[in-house]
Design a protein around this motif. Structure first.
Motif, mmCIF file in Angstrom:
data_model
loop_
_atom_site.group_PDB
_atom_site.id
_atom_site.type_symbol
_atom_site.label_atom_id
_atom_site.label_comp_id
_atom_site.label_asym_id
_atom_site.label_seq_id
_atom_site.Cartn_x
_atom_site.Cartn_y
_atom_site.Cartn_z
ATOM 1 N N GLY A 19 -8.029 -3.400 -6.395
ATOM 2 C CA GLY A 19 -8.222 -3.560 -8.078
ATOM 3 C C GLY A 19 -8.096 -4.232 -8.658
ATOM 4 O O GLY A 19 -6.373 -4.323 -8.738
ATOM 5 N N GLU A 20 -8.495 -5.456 -9.531
ATOM 6 C CA GLU A 20 -7.971 -6.130 -9.991
ATOM 7 C C GLU A 20 -7.499 -6.012 -11.660
ATOM 8 O O GLU A 20 -6.489 -6.225 -12.192
ATOM 9 N N ILE A 21 -7.859 -4.078 -12.035
ATOM 10 C CA ILE A 21 -7.392 -3.683 -13.329
ATOM 11 C C ILE A 21 -7.160 -2.484 -12.778
ATOM 12 O O ILE A 21 -7.550 -1.789 -11.878
ATOM 13 N N TYR A 26 -8.523 1.988 -6.219
ATOM 14 C CA TYR A 26 -8.511 1.976 -5.290
ATOM 15 C C TYR A 26 -7.577 2.186 -3.702
ATOM 16 O O TYR A 26 -6.729 1.394 -4.146
ATOM 17 N N TYR A 27 -7.473 2.746 -2.990
ATOM 18 C CA TYR A 27 -6.435 2.713 -2.622
ATOM 19 C C TYR A 27 -6.932 2.993 -0.599
ATOM 20 O O TYR A 27 -7.911 3.853 -0.566
ATOM 21 N N ASP A 28 -7.311 1.837 0.387
ATOM 22 C CA ASP A 28 -7.755 2.266 1.570
ATOM 23 C C ASP A 28 -6.320 3.287 2.285
ATOM 24 O O ASP A 28 -5.199 2.542 2.253
ATOM 25 N N ILE A 43 -9.212 6.179 -1.045
ATOM 26 C CA ILE A 43 -8.295 7.469 -2.266
ATOM 27 C C ILE A 43 -9.330 6.625 -3.474
ATOM 28 O O ILE A 43 -8.601 5.407 -3.914
ATOM 29 N N ALA A 44 -10.005 6.900 -4.205
ATOM 30 C CA ALA A 44 -9.789 6.710 -5.580
ATOM 31 C C ALA A 44 -8.539 6.800 -6.019
ATOM 32 O O ALA A 44 -8.211 7.495 -6.248
ATOM 33 N N GLY A 45 -8.039 5.929 -7.127
ATOM 34 C CA GLY A 45 -7.656 5.151 -7.896
ATOM 35 C C GLY A 45 -7.177 5.301 -8.663
ATOM 36 O O GLY A 45 -5.956 3.905 -9.435
#
Length: 117
Positions: A19-21, A26-28, A43-45
């Protein structure tokens, strides 16, 4: 990228932050299995800080518009960030401290964080 432990996953995981901002983060998550790496999930971040809790496990701290929640990441066939602690703050208050050490992610081209595998 970073390596850490997650409740419900044997061994360490490789955690990639995307994610640039902040709102798009999010995380893999990949399980490290000897010489192999297996994708576990995402995981949503949005508005989160990934941290290592006092128990040595991965946690997520989410804070946005006066609301906060944090707790460990759990795996039971799918990944979820638990909400063991949550609350609200007023405009003149500060959010509580992250309950552990914030993860410093390596650049995707820097393999020093996984050199031991």
């Amino acid at each position: 990228m970073a390596t850490c432990d997650v409740y419900g996953i044997d061994g360490q995981v490789l955690l990639l932050s995307h994610g640039e901002i902040e709102a798009e983060r999010y995380y893999d998550v990949y399980q490290i299995l000897g010489d192999n790496v297996e994708y576990i999930g995402q995981i949503a971040g949005s508005h989160t800080v990934a941290y290592i809790g006092n128990d040595g496990m991965l946690g997520m701290y989410n804070a946005h518009q006066g609301y906060f929640t944090y707790g460990p990441v759990l795996y039971d066939g799918s990944l979820s960030a638990s909400s063991l602690n949550e609350g609200t703050i007023s405009a003149d208050e500060s959010y509580p401290d992250v309950p552990g050490a914030e993860i410093s992610f390596y650049a995707i081209t820097d393999f020093s964080g996984i050199a031991q595998f």
